[in-house]
Design a protein around this motif. Structure first.
Motif, PDB file in Angstrom:
ATOM      1  N   VAL A  68     -32.454  -0.447  74.241  1.00 36.95           N
ATOM      2  CA  VAL A  68     -31.096   0.049  74.020  1.00 36.95           C
ATOM      3  C   VAL A  68     -30.128  -0.857  74.756  1.00 36.95           C
ATOM      4  CG1 VAL A  68     -29.486   1.931  74.503  1.00 36.95           C
ATOM      5  CG2 VAL A  68     -31.791   2.446  73.669  1.00 36.95           C
ATOM      6  N   PRO A  69     -29.229  -1.565  74.047  1.00 32.94           N
ATOM      7  CA  PRO A  69     -28.232  -2.392  74.713  1.00 32.94           C
ATOM      8  C   PRO A  69     -27.083  -1.534  75.243  1.00 32.94           C
ATOM      9  CG  PRO A  69     -28.000  -2.583  72.339  1.00 32.94           C
ATOM     10  CD  PRO A  69     -29.180  -1.695  72.583  1.00 32.94           C
ATOM     11  N   VAL A  70     -26.629  -1.835  76.450  1.00 37.67           N
ATOM     12  CA  VAL A  70     -25.555  -1.044  77.061  1.00 37.67           C
ATOM     13  C   VAL A  70     -24.463  -1.969  77.589  1.00 37.67           C
ATOM     14  CG1 VAL A  70     -27.091   0.858  77.658  1.00 37.67           C
ATOM     15  CG2 VAL A  70     -26.723  -0.983  79.306  1.00 37.67           C
ATOM     16  N   GLN A  71     -23.250  -1.439  77.697  1.00 30.73           N
ATOM     17  CA  GLN A  71     -22.100  -2.243  78.123  1.00 30.73           C
ATOM     18  C   GLN A  71     -21.874  -2.235  79.619  1.00 30.73           C
ATOM     19  OE1 GLN A  71     -19.172  -0.420  75.371  1.00 30.73           O
ATOM     20  NE2 GLN A  71     -18.889  -2.477  74.564  1.00 30.73           N
ATOM     21  N   HIS A  72     -22.475  -1.252  80.310  1.00 28.18           N
ATOM     22  CA  HIS A  72     -22.272  -1.163  81.763  1.00 28.18           C
ATOM     23  C   HIS A  72     -23.429  -0.384  82.365  1.00 28.18           C
ATOM     24  CE1 HIS A  72     -20.954   3.018  81.300  1.00 28.18           C
ATOM     25  NE2 HIS A  72     -20.241   2.606  80.267  1.00 28.18           N
ATOM     26  N   GLY A  73     -23.392  -0.192  83.662  1.00 27.21           N
ATOM     27  CA  GLY A  73     -24.533   0.361  84.386  1.00 27.21           C
ATOM     28  C   GLY A  73     -24.565   1.862  84.527  1.00 27.21           C
ATOM     29  N   ARG A  74     -23.639   2.577  83.889  1.00 28.92           N
ATOM     30  CA  ARG A  74     -23.607   4.037  84.052  1.00 28.92           C
ATOM     31  C   ARG A  74     -23.884   4.728  82.709  1.00 28.92           C
ATOM     32  NH1 ARG A  74     -22.307   6.246  88.640  1.00 28.92           N
ATOM     33  NH2 ARG A  74     -21.535   8.157  87.661  1.00 28.92           N
ATOM     34  N   THR A  75     -25.063   4.426  82.184  1.00 32.84           N
ATOM     35  CA  THR A  75     -25.563   5.125  81.004  1.00 32.84           C
ATOM     36  C   THR A  75     -26.960   5.642  81.326  1.00 32.84           C
ATOM     37  OG1 THR A  75     -26.684   3.239  79.949  1.00 32.84           O
ATOM     38  CG2 THR A  75     -24.311   3.468  79.552  1.00 32.84           C
ATOM     39  N   SER A  76     -27.356   6.712  80.664  1.00 28.79           N
ATOM     40  CA  SER A  76     -28.691   7.256  80.935  1.00 28.79           C
ATOM     41  C   SER A  76     -29.142   8.124  79.784  1.00 28.79           C
ATOM     42  CB  SER A  76     -28.701   8.059  82.239  1.00 28.79           C
ATOM     43  OG  SER A  76     -27.836   9.175  82.159  1.00 28.79           O
ATOM     44  N   LEU A 136     -45.018  24.067  74.718  1.00 28.99           N
ATOM     45  CA  LEU A 136     -44.857  22.621  74.648  1.00 28.99           C
ATOM     46  C   LEU A 136     -44.032  22.140  75.836  1.00 28.99           C
ATOM     47  CD1 LEU A 136     -44.062  22.106  70.845  1.00 28.99           C
ATOM     48  CD2 LEU A 136     -46.295  22.240  71.984  1.00 28.99           C
ATOM     49  N   THR A 137     -44.442  21.024  76.422  1.00 28.94           N
ATOM     50  CA  THR A 137     -43.752  20.503  77.603  1.00 28.94           C
ATOM     51  C   THR A 137     -42.858  19.328  77.236  1.00 28.94           C
ATOM     52  OG1 THR A 137     -45.574  19.012  78.186  1.00 28.94           O
ATOM     53  CG2 THR A 137     -45.627  21.247  79.096  1.00 28.94           C
ATOM     54  N   LEU A 138     -41.812  19.169  78.018  1.00 36.47           N
ATOM     55  CA  LEU A 138     -40.849  18.092  77.835  1.00 36.47           C
ATOM     56  C   LEU A 138     -40.649  17.426  79.195  1.00 36.47           C
ATOM     57  CD1 LEU A 138     -39.101  17.013  75.461  1.00 36.47           C
ATOM     58  CD2 LEU A 138     -37.294  18.566  76.232  1.00 36.47           C
ATOM     59  N   THR A 139     -40.964  16.141  79.271  1.00 31.71           N
ATOM     60  CA  THR A 139     -40.927  15.423  80.540  1.00 31.71           C
ATOM     61  C   THR A 139     -40.262  14.077  80.336  1.00 31.71           C
ATOM     62  OG1 THR A 139     -43.079  16.424  81.008  1.00 31.71           O
ATOM     63  CG2 THR A 139     -42.325  14.735  82.527  1.00 31.71           C
ATOM     64  N   ALA A 140     -39.475  13.658  81.331  1.00 29.03           N
ATOM     65  CA  ALA A 140     -38.807  12.351  81.255  1.00 29.03           C
ATOM     66  C   ALA A 140     -38.994  11.581  82.543  1.00 29.03           C
ATOM     67  CB  ALA A 140     -37.316  12.520  80.968  1.00 29.03           C
ATOM     68  N   TRP A 141     -39.064  10.249  82.391  1.00 29.73           N
ATOM     69  CA  TRP A 141     -39.121   9.333  83.516  1.00 29.73           C
ATOM     70  C   TRP A 141     -37.990   8.326  83.394  1.00 29.73           C
ATOM     71  CZ3 TRP A 141     -43.238  11.432  81.126  1.00 29.73           C
ATOM     72  CH2 TRP A 141     -44.250  11.989  81.927  1.00 29.73           C
ATOM     73  N   ALA A 142     -37.265   8.128  84.485  1.00 26.11           N
ATOM     74  CA  ALA A 142     -36.220   7.102  84.560  1.00 26.11           C
ATOM     75  C   ALA A 142     -36.710   6.034  85.525  1.00 26.11           C
ATOM     76  CB  ALA A 142     -34.909   7.702  85.057  1.00 26.11           C
ATOM     77  N   GLY A 143     -36.927   4.832  84.998  1.00 25.04           N
ATOM     78  CA  GLY A 143     -37.437   3.766  85.842  1.00 25.04           C
ATOM     79  C   GLY A 143     -38.793   4.062  86.441  1.00 25.04           C
ATOM     80  N   GLY A 144     -39.607   4.867  85.768  1.00 19.83           N
ATOM     81  CA  GLY A 144     -40.939   5.198  86.260  1.00 19.83           C
ATOM     82  C   GLY A 144     -40.999   6.400  87.174  1.00 19.83           C
ATOM     83  N   ASP A 189     -32.530   8.426  90.496  1.00 15.81           N
ATOM     84  CA  ASP A 189     -31.524   7.532  89.929  1.00 15.81           C
ATOM     85  C   ASP A 189     -31.653   7.524  88.407  1.00 15.81           C
ATOM     86  OD1 ASP A 189     -29.664   5.619  89.316  1.00 15.81           O
ATOM     87  OD2 ASP A 189     -30.791   3.938  90.168  1.00 15.81           O
ATOM     88  N   GLN A 190     -30.722   8.184  87.747  1.00 15.39           N
ATOM     89  CA  GLN A 190     -30.780   8.249  86.286  1.00 15.39           C
ATOM     90  C   GLN A 190     -30.353   6.937  85.628  1.00 15.39           C
ATOM     91  OE1 GLN A 190     -27.596  10.600  84.274  1.00 15.39           O
ATOM     92  NE2 GLN A 190     -26.948  11.121  86.354  1.00 15.39           N
ATOM     93  N   PHE A 191     -29.668   6.075  86.385  1.00 14.20           N
ATOM     94  CA  PHE A 191     -29.170   4.819  85.808  1.00 14.20           C
ATOM     95  C   PHE A 191     -30.239   3.732  85.946  1.00 14.20           C
ATOM     96  CE2 PHE A 191     -25.344   7.087  87.442  1.00 14.20           C
ATOM     97  CZ  PHE A 191     -24.920   7.549  86.198  1.00 14.20           C
ATOM     98  N   ALA A 192     -31.334   3.961  85.238  1.00 12.75           N
ATOM     99  CA  ALA A 192     -32.525   3.131  85.379  1.00 12.75           C
ATOM    100  C   ALA A 192     -32.610   2.102  84.251  1.00 12.75           C
ATOM    101  CB  ALA A 192     -33.767   4.016  85.366  1.00 12.75           C
ATOM    102  N   THR A 193     -33.529   1.168  84.411  1.00 15.84           N
ATOM    103  CA  THR A 193     -33.700   0.109  83.412  1.00 15.84           C
ATOM    104  C   THR A 193     -34.693   0.490  82.324  1.00 15.84           C
ATOM    105  OG1 THR A 193     -35.393  -0.938  84.786  1.00 15.84           O
ATOM    106  CG2 THR A 193     -33.119  -1.704  85.056  1.00 15.84           C
ATOM    107  N   THR A 194     -35.383   1.633  82.493  1.00 11.65           N
ATOM    108  CA  THR A 194     -36.263   2.145  81.450  1.00 11.65           C
ATOM    109  C   THR A 194     -36.142   3.658  81.391  1.00 11.65           C
ATOM    110  OG1 THR A 194     -38.170   2.341  82.944  1.00 11.65           O
ATOM    111  CG2 THR A 194     -37.947   0.269  81.700  1.00 11.65           C
TER     112      THR A 194
END
Length: 222
Positions: A68-76, A136-144, A189-194
């Motif tokens: 996902v391309p982003v314009q700045h560092g505050r997307t998540s 059903l479970t729902l799980t998310a990882w930001a930057g691992g 930190d939600q503003f992760a690279t993955t």
């Protein structure tokens, strides 16, 4: 626009998205939602006039992508499930609504238009899991690092939204609805690279994953 293609139990299913909708403030407990709205208002995010909300977004924002391309560092992202209506079925898959947090304080609907809804490449037939949806479970990882962890019992049900779509004349092939999200773990930190979202069925051990890298775009020349 490009079609979405899903592996549904080994069968390839193609869907051309005509209508894309993002649910918001869609927790099963609307008392908890009201408290969350008040918290966001203190951060400058405008309060909705009603909950739950439903935000139409451009159909081309429904993607199956690894970046996902982003314009700045505050997307998540946000851990969600997605309903996908096909010609003869209703599918359920994992989804991640990538949101511009800078725009969110000016308008949630605007922020939803600034990033894609990333969907998994596999899906389940809703009929095959509807007797145990809340498990059903729902799980998310930001930057691992794990940032969201819950079950579908935390959110309004797929059938709630199907009824809403029928009332609005939108329960038709090509409609995709993204569920709204569950709370984030404080301090991560939600503003992760993955970002990665897993939708898992503990009865079968099956998991649907969507994951992607967050890639900064070059600085504008202006």
């Amino acid at each position: 626009m490009f079609p979405l293609r899903f592996d549904v139990g080994g069968q390839a299913v193609e869907v051309r998205v005509k209508t894309l909708l993002n649910a918001g403030y869609a927790g099963r407990s609307q008392d908890d939602v009201a408290a969350h709205v008040a918290e966001l208002a203190e951060l400058g995010v405008p309060a909705p006039t009603r909950t739950p909300c439903l935000y139409p977004v451009a159909p081309y924002l429904a993607m199956q992508t690894d970046a996902v391309p982003v314009q700045h560092g505050r997307t998540s992202g946000e851990a969600e499930w997605a309903l996908v209506i096909t010609d003869d079925d209703v599918l359920l898959t994992a989804a991640c609504d990538h949101t511009d947090r800078e725009l969110e304080v000016h308008g949630v609907a605007w922020s939803k238009q600034a990033g894609p809804d990333v969907l998994g490449r596999e899906a389940w037939r809703l009929a095959d899991v509807e007797d145990h949806l809340d498990e059903l479970t729902l799980t998310a990882w930001a930057g691992g690092e794990k940032i969201q962890d819950g079950t579908l019992a935390d959110l309004l049900t797929p059938h709630y939204w199907l009824d809403e779509l029928r009332e609005r004349g939108l329960a038709e092939p090509g409609t995709v609805l993204i569920s709204g999200t569950i709370p984030m773990t404080p301090g991560v930190d939600q503003f992760a690279t993955t970002w990665r979202v897993d939708l898992a069925d503990p009865r079968t051990g099956d998991t649907i994953t969507c994951s992607y890298a967050v890639n900064p775009m070059p600085e504008p020349v202006a």
